[in-house]
Motif scaffolding. Structure first.
Motif, PDB file in Angstrom:
ATOM      1  N   GLU A  52       0.835  -1.207   0.000  1.00  0.00           N
ATOM      2  CA  GLU A  52       0.000   0.000   0.000  1.00  0.00           C
ATOM      3  C   GLU A  52       0.871   1.259   0.000  1.00  0.00           C
ATOM      4  O   GLU A  52       0.578   2.235  -0.693  1.00  0.00           O
ATOM      5  CB  GLU A  52      -0.902  -0.001   1.235  1.00  0.00           C
ATOM      6  CG  GLU A  52      -1.956  -1.111   1.246  1.00  0.00           C
ATOM      7  CD  GLU A  52      -2.730  -1.144   2.559  1.00  0.00           C
ATOM      8  OE1 GLU A  52      -2.486  -0.269   3.416  1.00  0.00           O
ATOM      9  OE2 GLU A  52      -3.566  -2.052   2.725  1.00  0.00           O
ATOM     10  N   VAL A  53       1.937   1.215   0.782  1.00  0.00           N
ATOM     11  CA  VAL A  53       2.847   2.364   0.827  1.00  0.00           C
ATOM     12  C   VAL A  53       3.496   2.585  -0.537  1.00  0.00           C
ATOM     13  O   VAL A  53       3.604   3.720  -1.019  1.00  0.00           O
ATOM     14  CB  VAL A  53       3.930   2.134   1.908  1.00  0.00           C
ATOM     15  CG1 VAL A  53       4.993   3.228   1.841  1.00  0.00           C
ATOM     16  CG2 VAL A  53       3.296   2.102   3.291  1.00  0.00           C
ATOM     17  N   MET A  54       3.919   1.498  -1.182  1.00  0.00           N
ATOM     18  CA  MET A  54       4.547   1.606  -2.508  1.00  0.00           C
ATOM     19  C   MET A  54       3.566   2.164  -3.534  1.00  0.00           C
ATOM     20  O   MET A  54       3.916   3.021  -4.357  1.00  0.00           O
ATOM     21  CB  MET A  54       5.047   0.237  -2.957  1.00  0.00           C
ATOM     22  CG  MET A  54       6.176  -0.325  -2.102  1.00  0.00           C
ATOM     23  SD  MET A  54       7.729   0.530  -2.366  1.00  0.00           S
ATOM     24  CE  MET A  54       8.201  -0.130  -3.949  1.00  0.00           C
ATOM     25  N   LEU A  61      15.771  12.809  -5.855  1.00  0.00           N
ATOM     26  CA  LEU A  61      14.436  12.218  -5.963  1.00  0.00           C
ATOM     27  C   LEU A  61      14.352  10.835  -5.322  1.00  0.00           C
ATOM     28  O   LEU A  61      13.421  10.563  -4.538  1.00  0.00           O
ATOM     29  CB  LEU A  61      13.997  12.151  -7.436  1.00  0.00           C
ATOM     30  CG  LEU A  61      12.649  11.457  -7.696  1.00  0.00           C
ATOM     31  CD1 LEU A  61      11.517  12.206  -7.001  1.00  0.00           C
ATOM     32  CD2 LEU A  61      12.380  11.350  -9.193  1.00  0.00           C
ATOM     33  N   PRO A  62      15.300   9.913  -5.575  1.00  0.00           N
ATOM     34  CA  PRO A  62      15.209   8.601  -4.921  1.00  0.00           C
ATOM     35  C   PRO A  62      15.244   8.701  -3.397  1.00  0.00           C
ATOM     36  O   PRO A  62      14.493   8.006  -2.706  1.00  0.00           O
ATOM     37  CB  PRO A  62      16.428   7.852  -5.467  1.00  0.00           C
ATOM     38  CG  PRO A  62      16.765   8.531  -6.745  1.00  0.00           C
ATOM     39  CD  PRO A  62      16.428   9.968  -6.525  1.00  0.00           C
ATOM     40  N   ASP A  63      16.116   9.581  -2.873  1.00  0.00           N
ATOM     41  CA  ASP A  63      16.208   9.723  -1.409  1.00  0.00           C
ATOM     42  C   ASP A  63      14.885  10.226  -0.839  1.00  0.00           C
ATOM     43  O   ASP A  63      14.410   9.721   0.190  1.00  0.00           O
ATOM     44  CB  ASP A  63      17.332  10.694  -1.050  1.00  0.00           C
ATOM     45  CG  ASP A  63      18.698  10.123  -1.377  1.00  0.00           C
ATOM     46  OD1 ASP A  63      19.285   9.472  -0.509  1.00  0.00           O
ATOM     47  OD2 ASP A  63      19.168  10.302  -2.512  1.00  0.00           O
ATOM     48  N   ARG A  64      14.279  11.211  -1.506  1.00  0.00           N
ATOM     49  CA  ARG A  64      13.010  11.755  -1.009  1.00  0.00           C
ATOM     50  C   ARG A  64      11.903  10.710  -1.069  1.00  0.00           C
ATOM     51  O   ARG A  64      11.084  10.592  -0.153  1.00  0.00           O
ATOM     52  CB  ARG A  64      12.616  12.995  -1.816  1.00  0.00           C
ATOM     53  CG  ARG A  64      13.474  14.213  -1.489  1.00  0.00           C
ATOM     54  CD  ARG A  64      12.912  15.491  -2.106  1.00  0.00           C
ATOM     55  NE  ARG A  64      13.179  15.577  -3.529  1.00  0.00           N
ATOM     56  CZ  ARG A  64      12.264  15.495  -4.485  1.00  0.00           C
ATOM     57  NH1 ARG A  64      10.990  15.302  -4.157  1.00  0.00           N
ATOM     58  NH2 ARG A  64      12.595  15.589  -5.748  1.00  0.00           N
ATOM     59  N   ALA A  65      11.871   9.941  -2.158  1.00  0.00           N
ATOM     60  CA  ALA A  65      10.834   8.912  -2.300  1.00  0.00           C
ATOM     61  C   ALA A  65      10.980   7.834  -1.225  1.00  0.00           C
ATOM     62  O   ALA A  65       9.995   7.416  -0.610  1.00  0.00           O
ATOM     63  CB  ALA A  65      10.905   8.284  -3.694  1.00  0.00           C
ATOM     64  N   GLN A  72      12.542   8.104   1.707  1.00  0.00           N
ATOM     65  CA  GLN A  72      12.262   8.682   3.029  1.00  0.00           C
ATOM     66  C   GLN A  72      10.760   8.760   3.284  1.00  0.00           C
ATOM     67  O   GLN A  72      10.297   8.526   4.409  1.00  0.00           O
ATOM     68  CB  GLN A  72      12.895  10.065   3.129  1.00  0.00           C
ATOM     69  CG  GLN A  72      14.410  10.028   3.249  1.00  0.00           C
ATOM     70  CD  GLN A  72      15.051  11.382   3.033  1.00  0.00           C
ATOM     71  OE1 GLN A  72      14.367  12.397   2.842  1.00  0.00           O
ATOM     72  NE2 GLN A  72      16.373  11.413   3.051  1.00  0.00           N
ATOM     73  N   ARG A  73      10.004   9.057   2.245  1.00  0.00           N
ATOM     74  CA  ARG A  73       8.555   9.091   2.409  1.00  0.00           C
ATOM     75  C   ARG A  73       8.009   7.688   2.672  1.00  0.00           C
ATOM     76  O   ARG A  73       7.101   7.505   3.488  1.00  0.00           O
ATOM     77  CB  ARG A  73       7.901   9.684   1.164  1.00  0.00           C
ATOM     78  CG  ARG A  73       6.402   9.857   1.296  1.00  0.00           C
ATOM     79  CD  ARG A  73       5.833  10.667   0.177  1.00  0.00           C
ATOM     80  NE  ARG A  73       4.378  10.761   0.289  1.00  0.00           N
ATOM     81  CZ  ARG A  73       3.597  11.406  -0.557  1.00  0.00           C
ATOM     82  NH1 ARG A  73       4.132  12.062  -1.565  1.00  0.00           N
ATOM     83  NH2 ARG A  73       2.293  11.420  -0.401  1.00  0.00           N
ATOM     84  N   VAL A  74       8.565   6.691   1.985  1.00  0.00           N
ATOM     85  CA  VAL A  74       8.165   5.297   2.243  1.00  0.00           C
ATOM     86  C   VAL A  74       8.479   4.930   3.690  1.00  0.00           C
ATOM     87  O   VAL A  74       7.660   4.313   4.387  1.00  0.00           O
ATOM     88  CB  VAL A  74       8.888   4.336   1.272  1.00  0.00           C
ATOM     89  CG1 VAL A  74       8.698   2.886   1.703  1.00  0.00           C
ATOM     90  CG2 VAL A  74       8.373   4.517  -0.151  1.00  0.00           C
ATOM     91  N   GLN A  75       9.657   5.306   4.162  1.00  0.00           N
ATOM     92  CA  GLN A  75      10.051   4.992   5.534  1.00  0.00           C
ATOM     93  C   GLN A  75       9.109   5.631   6.552  1.00  0.00           C
ATOM     94  O   GLN A  75       8.733   5.018   7.550  1.00  0.00           O
ATOM     95  CB  GLN A  75      11.492   5.453   5.775  1.00  0.00           C
ATOM     96  CG  GLN A  75      12.528   4.645   5.000  1.00  0.00           C
ATOM     97  CD  GLN A  75      13.921   5.222   5.109  1.00  0.00           C
ATOM     98  OE1 GLN A  75      14.088   6.435   5.315  1.00  0.00           O
ATOM     99  NE2 GLN A  75      14.936   4.375   4.945  1.00  0.00           N
ATOM    100  N   GLN A  76       8.719   6.888   6.283  1.00  0.00           N
ATOM    101  CA  GLN A  76       7.811   7.583   7.199  1.00  0.00           C
ATOM    102  C   GLN A  76       6.446   6.904   7.236  1.00  0.00           C
ATOM    103  O   GLN A  76       5.858   6.716   8.308  1.00  0.00           O
ATOM    104  CB  GLN A  76       7.663   9.046   6.766  1.00  0.00           C
ATOM    105  CG  GLN A  76       8.925   9.867   6.937  1.00  0.00           C
ATOM    106  CD  GLN A  76       8.840  11.219   6.246  1.00  0.00           C
ATOM    107  OE1 GLN A  76       7.812  11.568   5.647  1.00  0.00           O
ATOM    108  NE2 GLN A  76       9.912  11.984   6.309  1.00  0.00           N
TER     109      GLN A  76
END
Length: 762
Positions: free
Chosen positions: A394-396, A427-431, A433-437
């Motif tokens: 769901e997060v992905m 962009l990969p780092d931000r994406a 980090q959002r998944v981790q959150q």
């Protein structure tokens, strides 16, 4: 997976044989022994029985799963309404449904060779690997099938792989269509074309002669001529139809395909002469619903007008498309998460890679792993693990809505995300980090006290590889290269060489564990006030066959990533307890044996039971065992850590916090965590003589620890001056080269005997 199972099975068998030998040896010397041998024999016999049961159970589970999958696929094949053949690449399974038997007259018989039977349907005498690849890769394979009675059948095949089991055997589902009717249509079209005239009336007359869906297009004529059957299929009125009228019926998403083919027909109709062509698209039928239709056509010259006429049959293939969608579901969709699987990712990635090369675009390929997922499966069960996988999916999917792109589950707890490179390197780092959150918010139910994190690695396509497969491998390398939980790493060429070296070392380490190449060394822990030996720290070393002694700093990180660490911890724990008890039996003073425990082992649900079982097996009292946990490990999941530590302390086992002061604001946790010992890191010792701030920190830690009734020990002490300062500050124990290097068992025994009469105090 197959090679891992073979290793596991071999280890179990070897262990069983070795244990049987020990039983026989003890039995032959039973008159020279006591009750210990009897107990040992009983335990060893139980171990053999349990090992054999485990091997048989795992093997039967795999067999049942394999049989269940085969039955499910066979049932699907037998109930398809189209001619279908289910077969495996080792030809251990061949299923022919009734439709295919009805078309070809070939049925399954015991006297048929499976390989020859499958080859019979595809018109191939010997089915080798190249033939199998051709059958799978060619989308519409037209082959002549010759039945045993000599009858020939023209079939067109569509084949997809639907299952690959743990042994690497792939099962294929092949759907066939009989070309006999289509060949008949082609013959009729050739006859009708000779009778067609330039007038629309004569076209209409020719259409009345057939009861199948036929569409004719004449060169230079803006009108299309459908047969009565086609008019009934599509709900058309009259004997002619214009292109705009037909366009209104075409499904919007298929309009580009329709217009491209129509334009090609009008501009270069002669290119369609002689060879059969096909177009598939969705068109609104008479029932108001969109159906899939296949238009198989070719061009011929009308002898009466000299003009070219394109003609062909229109067949409703909606049912076949539904079957293909079912096959697509089996072959390309993960059954746990509903996401695309690795097969779908590879196909999509290869297409994207080709596009990037031609159009000069680029993408980010990101691979993510759920940290410590195997521990969740072990402690919470596979059902909870599957729920976590679904939550991660769901997060992905949420990231796809935000950034666009494509996501898939590629294996176990591994997921992949492909994002268009917009020129932003972060962009990969931000994406991620959002998944981790978002993942952190999914801790509920039995996972409510878990700190859910994921690690990621990424690579740029096409810059970081010469194919999509290599790009994906490089992104996976980036995940493996960073040992920190929650890390995000970009692939570099240096990683590849490092991973290859680690992979070779990992295989050697697995073999070393089986060959008993691991040995224990012991370093003394001494009381500052008296110089008395109060404990030993068990340190594992790898005695490589080359003669080199490999440091744990080299192989322990590899073991932690490959899950070999559990086998190493069990070896160290058992050997350390055995050795401690043996020294006690020899009349040496009891000492506390310290063993380092990894996060993988500490967070197992039954860690306390395992420790107690090891102590019982070696007849060692729990008070003589101490486990050491690093500060970062202990504070990673504070609630779970407290629960595990309380159980261990209740059992009488001591706990030390190793490397204290290197990671977090540790002092705030001393009151909550039930440690019995604080072990300060050697970094404090190095600067203590010259840095007043460090001295003050050491003094403060000693005072707080004493107030909490926690013993203190400092490691890395090498000089008498350092020992004197620590004694002045109130430190209880020290460990370091000043009192002894790590020693093997024989040297340690000699050291213990000497310490009984000769002690050093600074």
């Amino acid at each position: 997976m197959k090679w891992k199972w073979h290793i596991y099975y071999s280890v179990e068998v070897l262990f069983a044989l070795l244990t049987c030998f020990v039983i026989y040896y003890a039995f032959c010397r039973r008159e020279q022994s006591d009750l210990v041998f009897v107990i040992f024999n009983l335990y060893a016999l139980l171990a053999v029985i349990l090992s054999l049961i485990l091997v048989v159970r795992v093997d039967r589970t795999q067999q049942r799963r394999k049989q269940s999958t085969r039955k499910r696929l066979a049932h699907l094949t037998e109930n398809l309404s189209s001619p279908a053949l289910l077969w495996s690449d080792d030809f251990s399974q061949v299923v022919i449904n009734e439709k295919l038997t009805g078309v070809t007259g070939i049925a399954m018989r015991d006297d048929y060779d499976a390989r020859e039977l499958v080859g019979l349907f595809f018109g191939m005498k010997e089915m080798n690997e190249a033939d199998i690849r051709r059958i799978v890769m060619e989308r519409n394979l037209e082959r002549r099938c010759t039945a045993p009675d000599g009858t020939n059948h023209e079939l067109v095949w569509v084949t997809s792989s639907v299952e690959t089991d743990s042994a690497g055997v792939t099962t294929f589902l092949s759907i066939a269509a009989d070309l006999a009717e289509l060949r008949s249509i082609q013959s009729e079209l050739a006859d009708y074309s000779r009778r067609l005239a330039a007038s629309e009336g004569r076209y209409a007359l020719s259409m009345e002669l057939t009861d199948i869906g036929i569409l004719l297009i004449e060169q230079g004529n803006p009108k299309l001529f459908p047969s009565d059957k086609l008019c009934a299929m599509l709900g058309l009125q009259g004997t002619v139809i214009t292109v705009p009228e037909l366009e209104k019926l075409v499904y919007p998403a298929d309009m580009a395909v329709f217009e491209r083919h129509l334009r090609n027909m009008r501009e270069s109709m002669r290119a369609f002469v002689g060879e059969m062509h096909r177009i598939e698209l969705r068109v609104r039928a008479a029932d108001g619903q969109y159906h899939w239709y296949s238009y198989r056509f070719k061009a011929k010259e009308n002898p009466e007008t000299g003009r070219l006429v394109v003609g062909g049959s229109v067949i409703d293939i909606s049912e076949q498309k539904a079957q293909e969608a079912m096959i697509e579901q089996l072959a390309y969709v993960d059954d746990v998460t509903g996401m695309p699987n690795r097969n779908r990712l590879m196909r999509m990635g290869e297409e994207l890679y080709a596009g990037t090369v031609e159009m000069g675009t680029s993408y980010w390929v990101i691979v993510m792993d759920i940290d410590r997922f195997h521990l969740i499966n072990d402690t919470c069960g596979y059902a909870e693990g599957n729920r976590l996988l679904q939550s991660f999916a769901e997060v992905m999917n949420a990231q796809i809505k935000s950034y666009g792109g494509f996501a898939a589950r590629i294996s176990g707890d591994n997921f992949a995300l492909i994002l268009r490179d917009s020129g932003e390197d972060d962009l990969p780092d931000r994406a991620v980090q959002r998944v981790q959150q978002m993942l952190a918010t999914k801790a509920s139910g039995t996972l409510v006290n878990r700190n859910l994190t994921c690690s990621a690695g990424y690579a740029r396509m096409p810059a970081d590889g010469d194919s999509f497969e290599h790009i994906l491998e490089h992104a996976e390398f980036a995940v493996s290269a960073n040992k920190r939980l929650g890390s995000i790493s970009r692939y570099t060429s240096v990683m590849h060489d490092s991973i290859i070296r680690e992979s070779d070392l990992e295989m050697q380490l697995a073999e070393a564990i089986q060959r008993n190449e691991l040995v224990l060394y012991y370093q003394p822990k001494v009381a500052l006030e008296t110089g008395e030996l109060i404990g030993l720290e068990a340190l594992v070393r790898w005695q490589h066959p080359s003669g080199q002694m490999i440091s744990p700093g080299v192989f322990i990180p590899i073991a932690e990533k490959s899950h070999l660490i559990t086998q190493i911890t069990r070896f160290v724990m058992n050997e350390a307890c055995r050795q401690a008890r043996q020294w006690q039996k020899m009349g040496l003073p009891p000492i506390v044996m310290s063993v380092n425990v990894s996060g993988t082992d500490f967070y197992q649900q039954n860690i306390c039971e395992q420790l107690l079982a090891t102590l019982s097996r070696n007849q060692l009292d729990p008070r003589w065992l101490e486990i050491e946990l690093t500060e970062s490990l202990a504070l990673k999941d504070i609630d779970l850590t407290i629960m595990q530590m309380q159980q261990i302390r209740a059992a009488g086992i001591q706990i030390a916090m190793d490397d204290f002061g290197t990671g977090y604001s540790s002092l705030s946790y001393i009151q909550r965590l039930p440690f019995t010992m604080l072990k300060m890191d050697r970094s404090f010792v190095l600067d203590m003589e010259t840095d007043p701030v460090v001295r003050e920190i050491v003094c403060s830690v000693m005072r707080i620890a004493k107030a909490k009734r926690i013993h203190t020990i400092v490691e890395g002490v090498e000089k008498p001056e350092q020992a004197r300062l620590l004694r002045l500050y109130g430190c209880d124990y020290i460990q370091g080269y000043l009192y002894g290097h790590p020693m093997d068992a024989a040297e340690t025994e000699a050291y213990m005997r000497e310490n009984m009469t000769k002690r050093k105090v600074y």
